[in-house]
Write an enzyme that holds these catalytic residues in place. Sequence first.
Site, PDB file in Angstrom:
ATOM      1  N   TYR A  19       0.836  -1.201   0.000  1.00 33.53           N
ATOM      2  CA  TYR A  19       0.000   0.000   0.000  1.00 33.53           C
ATOM      3  C   TYR A  19       0.873   1.254   0.000  1.00 33.53           C
ATOM      4  O   TYR A  19       0.713   2.138  -0.830  1.00 33.53           O
ATOM      5  CB  TYR A  19      -0.920  -0.024   1.224  1.00 33.53           C
ATOM      6  CG  TYR A  19      -1.843   1.158   1.337  1.00 33.53           C
ATOM      7  CD1 TYR A  19      -2.974   1.241   0.538  1.00 33.53           C
ATOM      8  CD2 TYR A  19      -1.596   2.174   2.240  1.00 33.53           C
ATOM      9  CE1 TYR A  19      -3.830   2.318   0.638  1.00 33.53           C
ATOM     10  CE2 TYR A  19      -2.450   3.253   2.345  1.00 33.53           C
ATOM     11  CZ  TYR A  19      -3.567   3.321   1.552  1.00 33.53           C
ATOM     12  OH  TYR A  19      -4.412   4.390   1.641  1.00 33.53           O
ATOM     13  N   LYS A  23       1.930   4.435  -2.971  1.00 32.74           N
ATOM     14  CA  LYS A  23       1.855   5.882  -2.714  1.00 32.74           C
ATOM     15  C   LYS A  23       3.200   6.553  -2.978  1.00 32.74           C
ATOM     16  O   LYS A  23       3.256   7.685  -3.454  1.00 32.74           O
ATOM     17  CB  LYS A  23       1.385   6.151  -1.284  1.00 32.74           C
ATOM     18  CG  LYS A  23       0.057   5.491  -0.930  1.00 32.74           C
ATOM     19  CD  LYS A  23      -1.017   5.751  -1.970  1.00 32.74           C
ATOM     20  CE  LYS A  23      -2.263   4.939  -1.690  1.00 32.74           C
ATOM     21  NZ  LYS A  23      -3.203   4.956  -2.796  1.00 32.74           N
TER      22      LYS A  23
END
Length: 123
Positions: A19, A23
């Site tokens: 995750y 980003k």
Amino acid sequence: MINATLQAGVVGNSNLTVYGGTKFVVRGITQTLARDLADSGITVNAYAPGIVKTPMMFDISHEVGKNAGKDDEWGMQTFAKDITLKRLSEPEDVAAAASFLAGPDSNYITGQTIIVDGGMQFH
């Protein structure tokens, strides 16, 4: 150009490898495009919110509170306690940063990520 990433793309967080990695990619794209598009007069930046009061956050806080035998507000405060400003951000806080990046006051900023997290991280 304005890209959206998250605080998780600024500092690595435990148990969020994939995750957070996605980003970080947004930040890399932002910096690369800033260099590539500068000669065309295009600035490229990103904003990175921390913990925002959204329906998803309310659900998470509810579960955290419930699992601890506490109420939803206790769940919210569990997340807010480590934020320098001692509160979760409102969607309007994030919108204000995006608005700044879209406006003329940011015309000499490019390749940057504005962190909108109430002081979770300092850089």
